[in-house]
Design a protein around this motif. Structure first.
Motif, PDB file in Angstrom:
ATOM      1  N   GLN A 128       0.826  -1.205   0.000  1.00 17.78           N
ATOM      2  CA  GLN A 128       0.000   0.000   0.000  1.00 17.78           C
ATOM      3  C   GLN A 128       0.861   1.256   0.000  1.00 17.78           C
ATOM      4  O   GLN A 128       0.519   2.254  -0.646  1.00 17.78           O
ATOM      5  CB  GLN A 128      -0.922  -0.009   1.219  1.00 17.78           C
ATOM      6  CG  GLN A 128      -2.001  -1.080   1.171  1.00 17.78           C
ATOM      7  CD  GLN A 128      -2.785  -1.163   2.468  1.00 17.78           C
ATOM      8  OE1 GLN A 128      -2.226  -1.206   3.553  1.00 17.78           O
ATOM      9  NE2 GLN A 128      -4.104  -1.179   2.356  1.00 17.78           N
ATOM     10  N   VAL A 129       1.985   1.205   0.707  1.00 16.43           N
ATOM     11  CA  VAL A 129       2.881   2.357   0.748  1.00 16.43           C
ATOM     12  C   VAL A 129       3.467   2.627  -0.632  1.00 16.43           C
ATOM     13  O   VAL A 129       3.490   3.767  -1.113  1.00 16.43           O
ATOM     14  CB  VAL A 129       4.000   2.122   1.783  1.00 16.43           C
ATOM     15  CG1 VAL A 129       5.111   3.154   1.615  1.00 16.43           C
ATOM     16  CG2 VAL A 129       3.436   2.191   3.191  1.00 16.43           C
ATOM     17  N   MET A 130       3.940   1.581  -1.296  1.00 19.22           N
ATOM     18  CA  MET A 130       4.570   1.765  -2.600  1.00 19.22           C
ATOM     19  C   MET A 130       3.574   2.238  -3.650  1.00 19.22           C
ATOM     20  O   MET A 130       3.966   2.847  -4.652  1.00 19.22           O
ATOM     21  CB  MET A 130       5.227   0.456  -3.049  1.00 19.22           C
ATOM     22  CG  MET A 130       6.371   0.002  -2.154  1.00 19.22           C
ATOM     23  SD  MET A 130       7.686   1.233  -1.966  1.00 19.22           S
ATOM     24  CE  MET A 130       8.368   1.249  -3.631  1.00 19.22           C
ATOM     25  N   ASP A 131       2.283   1.961  -3.427  1.00 21.02           N
ATOM     26  CA  ASP A 131       1.269   2.410  -4.383  1.00 21.02           C
ATOM     27  C   ASP A 131       1.063   3.916  -4.342  1.00 21.02           C
ATOM     28  O   ASP A 131       0.644   4.513  -5.343  1.00 21.02           O
ATOM     29  CB  ASP A 131      -0.066   1.706  -4.110  1.00 21.02           C
ATOM     30  CG  ASP A 131      -0.070   0.269  -4.599  1.00 21.02           C
ATOM     31  OD1 ASP A 131       0.793  -0.065  -5.433  1.00 21.02           O
ATOM     32  OD2 ASP A 131      -0.912  -0.517  -4.140  1.00 21.02           O
ATOM     33  N   TYR A 137      10.438   9.209  -5.405  1.00 17.51           N
ATOM     34  CA  TYR A 137      10.993   8.746  -4.136  1.00 17.51           C
ATOM     35  C   TYR A 137      11.157   7.235  -4.078  1.00 17.51           C
ATOM     36  O   TYR A 137      11.828   6.720  -3.180  1.00 17.51           O
ATOM     37  CB  TYR A 137      10.099   9.185  -2.976  1.00 17.51           C
ATOM     38  CG  TYR A 137      10.124  10.670  -2.701  1.00 17.51           C
ATOM     39  CD1 TYR A 137      11.309  11.383  -2.747  1.00 17.51           C
ATOM     40  CD2 TYR A 137       8.958  11.358  -2.389  1.00 17.51           C
ATOM     41  CE1 TYR A 137      11.333  12.743  -2.498  1.00 17.51           C
ATOM     42  CE2 TYR A 137       8.973  12.720  -2.138  1.00 17.51           C
ATOM     43  CZ  TYR A 137      10.164  13.409  -2.197  1.00 17.51           C
ATOM     44  OH  TYR A 137      10.195  14.753  -1.949  1.00 17.51           O
ATOM     45  N   GLN A 138      10.544   6.503  -4.989  1.00 15.29           N
ATOM     46  CA  GLN A 138      10.549   5.046  -4.893  1.00 15.29           C
ATOM     47  C   GLN A 138      11.941   4.448  -5.065  1.00 15.29           C
ATOM     48  O   GLN A 138      12.213   3.352  -4.571  1.00 15.29           O
ATOM     49  CB  GLN A 138       9.580   4.456  -5.922  1.00 15.29           C
ATOM     50  CG  GLN A 138       8.122   4.736  -5.610  1.00 15.29           C
ATOM     51  CD  GLN A 138       7.170   4.039  -6.560  1.00 15.29           C
ATOM     52  OE1 GLN A 138       7.591   3.221  -7.383  1.00 15.29           O
ATOM     53  NE2 GLN A 138       5.887   4.354  -6.465  1.00 15.29           N
ATOM     54  N   GLU A 168       2.478   9.838   8.004  1.00 20.32           N
ATOM     55  CA  GLU A 168       1.134  10.303   7.653  1.00 20.32           C
ATOM     56  C   GLU A 168       0.285   9.173   7.073  1.00 20.32           C
ATOM     57  O   GLU A 168      -0.921   9.096   7.320  1.00 20.32           O
ATOM     58  CB  GLU A 168       1.233  11.452   6.653  1.00 20.32           C
ATOM     59  CG  GLU A 168      -0.100  12.073   6.296  1.00 20.32           C
ATOM     60  CD  GLU A 168       0.040  13.257   5.356  1.00 20.32           C
ATOM     61  OE1 GLU A 168      -0.987  13.744   4.858  1.00 20.32           O
ATOM     62  OE2 GLU A 168       1.186  13.691   5.117  1.00 20.32           O
ATOM     63  N   LEU A 169       0.920   8.276   6.317  1.00 21.99           N
ATOM     64  CA  LEU A 169       0.188   7.165   5.703  1.00 21.99           C
ATOM     65  C   LEU A 169      -0.110   6.052   6.699  1.00 21.99           C
ATOM     66  O   LEU A 169      -1.154   5.390   6.603  1.00 21.99           O
ATOM     67  CB  LEU A 169       0.996   6.589   4.538  1.00 21.99           C
ATOM     68  CG  LEU A 169       1.186   7.474   3.311  1.00 21.99           C
ATOM     69  CD1 LEU A 169       2.147   6.819   2.334  1.00 21.99           C
ATOM     70  CD2 LEU A 169      -0.147   7.739   2.631  1.00 21.99           C
ATOM     71  N   ASP A 170       0.788   5.836   7.646  1.00 20.41           N
ATOM     72  CA  ASP A 170       0.670   4.701   8.565  1.00 20.41           C
ATOM     73  C   ASP A 170      -0.274   5.046   9.715  1.00 20.41           C
ATOM     74  O   ASP A 170       0.150   5.214  10.862  1.00 20.41           O
ATOM     75  CB  ASP A 170       2.059   4.318   9.087  1.00 20.41           C
ATOM     76  CG  ASP A 170       2.051   2.983   9.809  1.00 20.41           C
ATOM     77  OD1 ASP A 170       1.199   2.143   9.484  1.00 20.41           O
ATOM     78  OD2 ASP A 170       2.902   2.783  10.697  1.00 20.41           O
TER      79      ASP A 170
END
Length: 400
Positions: A128-131, A137-138, A168-170
């Motif tokens: 989900q983070v990589m999406d 930044y990847q 922020e995402l987590d």
């Protein structure tokens, strides 16, 4: 005399202290630069700053470009960052000198100034983070195959930006309590009871028909009397006028699909050469619900029911014929509102043989004392669904 010697000793000690303080070198101030560049080569411009300030500045082989700047009493580090910014280069202050290099991981000098951080995800998966992480930044991010660890290897400024993004995402996803009632009622009973089947007004008291108080949205009826409706259905079930097939309750995260099934599982033996295998066939009512919290108490529900039943054996084979009916819809509803899906029918075919005792079994004349009746009944399938957003404390406890 002794007093004079004591005073002289104190004065001498004070003099030595002042001398020591004066001997300590003052902290070197960052030099400033005043110079103008007009479409000058970046490497030549850096050389001019070295000559003006006397500070060593190293450049990576990949650093190039042109610069146009008018600098007046600008601190050296700020001037270097202004010159490096258009090319996407990074400026690092090391032990007594500056270094300008590329943030590209393929650069030979990349490992000399990068910073590695590991962040352990709690609520979201690495996929989900990589999406959602921007593509730029990847290249600095690596995720573990079997862990929730995210490793960042990047320049310090980039590392700080990615870490802020991960925090922020987590965040724990909102938890949604989903309740469903799947019931069957014959069309004859439905026609007989008609609008009086579920008679409650908007206040929840018996009276006007519930059909007068619902709104039609994308083939889904929307109303807020789930508890009253369930009580009415149970009363009809007690009178054998309806059958509640399932009444599940499940908690799901926002965006998670819940699969609810009520029915039977049949196993069909299939032969292929010398081997045999069992094929699993589910027959009944399947309901997929995906809740998504849009904002506040507003939910977007993706509801996909499927009704299947055996329709017979296939000719010239050992296979079974299964009839399936599916539908899918998206609807917006407030937390706690109930939704009704209707319009799907089931065919119930039955055959009953009745005969007069003894006479119905005698040869030749038994047909005169035997009666065979076939019935083909259509039953209406009603699916009630309600979704309620749980409070943050209860949702976090359920997720943990």
């Amino acid at each position: 005399m002794r007093r004079k010697l004591a005073v002289s000793a104190k004065a001498f000690a004070l003099f030595l202290l002042l001398c020591c303080i004066a001997a300590v070198p003052a902290a070197a101030e960052e030099p400033t630069v005043s110079i103008m560049f007009v479409q000058d080569d970046l490497r030549d411009a850096v050389t001019e700053l070295i000559l003006q300030t006397g500070v060593n500045i190293l450049l990576d082989d990949s650093v190039y470009g042109v610069v146009t700047l008018d600098l007046v009493d600008v601190p050296l580090e700020q001037a270097l960052r202004m010159m490096a910014l258009p090319g996407g280069y990074e400026v690092y202050k090391l032990d007594g000198f500056y270094f300008i290099g590329s943030a590209n991981p393929e650069s030979l000098s990349f490992r000399s100034f990068v910073k590695t951080e590991t962040y352990h995800l709690k609520y979201v998966s690495p996929e989900q983070v990589m999406d959602v992480i921007p593509t730029v930044y990847q290249q600095y991010v690596r995720t573990g195959l079997y862990t929730n660890a995210v490793t960042i290897t990047a320049p310090p400024s980039v590392t700080a930006q990615i870490l802020a993004m991960l925090k922020e995402l987590d965040q724990p996803a909102p938890q949604v309590l989903i309740q469903a009632v799947v019931t069957e009622i014959s069309q004859s009973e439905l026609e007989e009871w008609g609008a009086g089947l579920l008679s409650y007004d908007s206040a929840g008291t018996e009276g006007s028909s519930w059909l007068d108080n619902i709104t039609y949205e994308s083939s889904v009826f929307n109303f807020g009397l789930f508890g009253k409706v369930l009580a009415s259905l149970r009363a009809l079930e007690a009178e054998q006028k309806a059958e509640i097939k399932a009444n599940p309750r499940v908690i799901a995260s926002s965006g998670q699909t819940v699969d609810l099934f009520s029915g039977e599982t049949h196993f069909l033996a299939l032969s292929s050469g010398t081997s045999e295998r069992l094929e699993e066939i589910n027959v009944g009512v399947s309901l997929n619900v995906t809740p998504r919290v849009v904002e506040g108490n507003l939910l977007r529900l993706t509801i996909a029911p499927e009704v299947s039943h055996l329709s017979g054996l296939l000719r010239d084979s050992n296979g079974l014929s299964v009839r399936r009916s599916t539908v899918s819809t998206d609807v917006y509803a407030e937390s706690g509102q109930a939704l009704l899906l209707a319009g799907m029918t089931l065919q119930n075919a039955s055959s009953v043989d009745s005969h007069v005792p003894i006479l119905g079994k005698l040869p030749l004349i038994r047909w005169f004392f035997t009666e065979k009746s076939d019935s083909d009944e259509e039953r209406e399938l009603l699916i009630f669904v309600t979704a309620e957003i749980l409070p943050a404390e209860a949702g976090a406890a359920a997720q943990n």
